[in-house]
Design a protein around this motif. Structure first.
Motif, PDB file in Angstrom:
ATOM      1  N   ALA A  17      29.987 -43.087  18.375  1.00  0.00           N
ATOM      2  CA  ALA A  17      29.227 -43.184  19.617  1.00  0.00           C
ATOM      3  C   ALA A  17      29.252 -41.869  20.384  1.00  0.00           C
ATOM      4  O   ALA A  17      28.228 -41.434  20.924  1.00  0.00           O
ATOM      5  N   ALA A  18      30.405 -41.216  20.447  1.00  0.00           N
ATOM      6  CA  ALA A  18      30.518 -39.954  21.180  1.00  0.00           C
ATOM      7  C   ALA A  18      29.656 -38.867  20.543  1.00  0.00           C
ATOM      8  O   ALA A  18      28.947 -38.126  21.238  1.00  0.00           O
ATOM      9  N   LEU A  19      29.706 -38.758  19.223  1.00  0.00           N
ATOM     10  CA  LEU A  19      28.877 -37.767  18.541  1.00  0.00           C
ATOM     11  C   LEU A  19      27.391 -38.036  18.778  1.00  0.00           C
ATOM     12  O   LEU A  19      26.610 -37.105  19.027  1.00  0.00           O
TER      13      LEU A  19
ATOM     14  N   GLY B  26      21.225 -41.986  12.357  1.00  0.00           N
ATOM     15  CA  GLY B  26      20.335 -43.048  12.811  1.00  0.00           C
ATOM     16  C   GLY B  26      20.371 -43.231  14.317  1.00  0.00           C
ATOM     17  O   GLY B  26      19.326 -43.392  14.965  1.00  0.00           O
ATOM     18  N   LEU B  27      21.557 -43.216  14.899  1.00  0.00           N
ATOM     19  CA  LEU B  27      21.686 -43.378  16.349  1.00  0.00           C
ATOM     20  C   LEU B  27      21.025 -42.232  17.100  1.00  0.00           C
ATOM     21  O   LEU B  27      20.371 -42.439  18.126  1.00  0.00           O
ATOM     22  N   VAL B  28      21.185 -41.009  16.607  1.00  0.00           N
ATOM     23  CA  VAL B  28      20.611 -39.847  17.286  1.00  0.00           C
ATOM     24  C   VAL B  28      19.093 -39.885  17.240  1.00  0.00           C
ATOM     25  O   VAL B  28      18.418 -39.703  18.265  1.00  0.00           O
ATOM     26  N   LEU B  29      18.525 -40.126  16.057  1.00  0.00           N
ATOM     27  CA  LEU B  29      17.074 -40.097  15.921  1.00  0.00           C
ATOM     28  C   LEU B  29      16.407 -41.172  16.786  1.00  0.00           C
ATOM     29  O   LEU B  29      15.403 -40.905  17.455  1.00  0.00           O
TER      30      LEU B  29
ATOM     31  N   ILE C 226      24.784 -35.488  20.988  1.00  0.00           N
ATOM     32  CA  ILE C 226      23.590 -34.905  20.366  1.00  0.00           C
ATOM     33  C   ILE C 226      22.312 -35.499  20.948  1.00  0.00           C
ATOM     34  O   ILE C 226      21.331 -34.782  21.199  1.00  0.00           O
ATOM     35  N   ALA C 227      22.288 -36.821  21.180  1.00  0.00           N
ATOM     36  CA  ALA C 227      21.053 -37.490  21.594  1.00  0.00           C
ATOM     37  C   ALA C 227      20.658 -37.157  23.030  1.00  0.00           C
ATOM     38  O   ALA C 227      19.465 -37.043  23.328  1.00  0.00           O
ATOM     39  N   LEU C 228      21.626 -36.982  23.932  1.00  0.00           N
ATOM     40  CA  LEU C 228      21.287 -36.715  25.338  1.00  0.00           C
ATOM     41  C   LEU C 228      20.514 -35.409  25.511  1.00  0.00           C
ATOM     42  O   LEU C 228      19.410 -35.416  26.077  1.00  0.00           O
TER      43      LEU C 228
END
Length: 298
Positions: free
Chosen positions: A75-77, A146-149, A81-83
């Motif tokens: 979750a932290a990674l 997947g979470l980032v994209l 990256i996503a923010l």
């Protein structure tokens, strides 16, 4: 007394609401009693099933903490990256340049339309086929990918909506005093939009934390929920006890996150209250001042 949002309730409406509330409380109590009785009849409330979590640290050190550590790591990674990626894509969608706005819109709409689980599976196949990532690390990489994209695309829409929600007069006034578009976005629009966007951003961070469980269910990623499944089998099929403990941990994590966000939002709102101070042209970094070095030429 009437309100802007609704009319004050009369005596009949008040009595009706009291009756409805009482009926709901009784129905909820009956449901909880039925659940409790069913669990007791099935032997799910036996102390032997709950004992591993309250006596000794084996269950915590062997199963819960390693799974929680992997959940928080993924979750932290993904958040780190996503923010920023979502902020860049959201601002890019507001660009006046077609060659910037169109590709950003295509990326956001494409990845926002695909289920995050599909992106995780695709990421796992991608790392297995075209990279040298070890088989032990592939599930983590696939989950984060997947979470980032997906979430970067959703966050991009949140950023875009938060900026568009501001009155147009904000940017027009900034342009009128000579600020460039980049300065308007950085110094005027984004600081105000952050407070507006914060609840939606925090909701998406909660989604990121919970969606790590998809990696455990499909990609054999050893996160918290997958560890609970293994743990329940080791301690004599105490499924209810194991997943109840895991659910409480998820609730505590998400509650802590939302509480921190509420505190941060209040702090930001207080910090943005005007102090009555008047800024000089140099402080605003206006063109034609010593801050820009243009020597008085616009």
């Amino acid at each position: 007394m009437s309100s802007v949002l609704y009319d004050a309730q009369g005596p009949r409406a008040k009595r009706r609401n009291i009756v409805f509330t009482a009926v709901f409380v009784v129905a909820l109590g009956a449901l909880l009693w039925w659940v409790f009785g069913t669990l007791k009849d099935k032997g799910q409330l036996e102390w032997a099933l709950w004992e591993p979590f309250f006596s000794g640290t084996e269950a915590w050190s062997t199963y819960i903490w390693p799974g929680l550590e992997n959940t928080l790591k993924a979750a932290a990674l993904a958040v780190v990256i996503a923010l920023p990626l979502g902020a860049v894509l959201g601002i890019a969608r507001l660009s006046d340049h077609v060659w910037v706005r169109v590709p950003a819109s295509v990326v956001v709409e494409f990845f926002r339309s695909i289920p995050v689980l599909v992106l995780m599976i695709f990421g796992l196949a991608l790392f297995a086929e075209y990279t040298n990532v070890s088989s032990d690390d592939r599930p983590l990489y696939a989950v984060v990918t997947g979470l980032v994209l997906y979430n970067a695309s959703v966050l991009a829409e949140i950023v875009r909506a938060g900026i568009l929600a501001l009155p147009k007069g904000q940017s027009e006034a900034a342009m009128a005093i000579g600020l460039r578009k980049g300065q308007v976005m950085r110094a005027i629009l984004l600081p105000q939009a952050v407070t507006t966007m914060l609840p939606a951003i925090v909701s998406q961070l909660v989604v990121i934390l919970k969606d790590t469980a998809l990696g455990g269910a499909v990609l054999t990623f050893p996160e918290l929920l997958a560890s609970a499944n293994t743990m329940s089998g080791y301690y004599g099929a105490n499924v209810i006890a194991s997943f109840t403990v895991v659910a409480v941990i998820y609730i505590a994590l998400n509650f802590a996150l939302t509480t921190f966000a509420s505190w941060l939002e209040r702090r930001l709102r207080r910090a943005k209250k005007s102090t009555g101070a008047v800024l000089k042209a140099d402080d605003a970094g206006m063109p034609g001042t010593s801050a820009t070095g243009t020597g008085g030429t616009v």
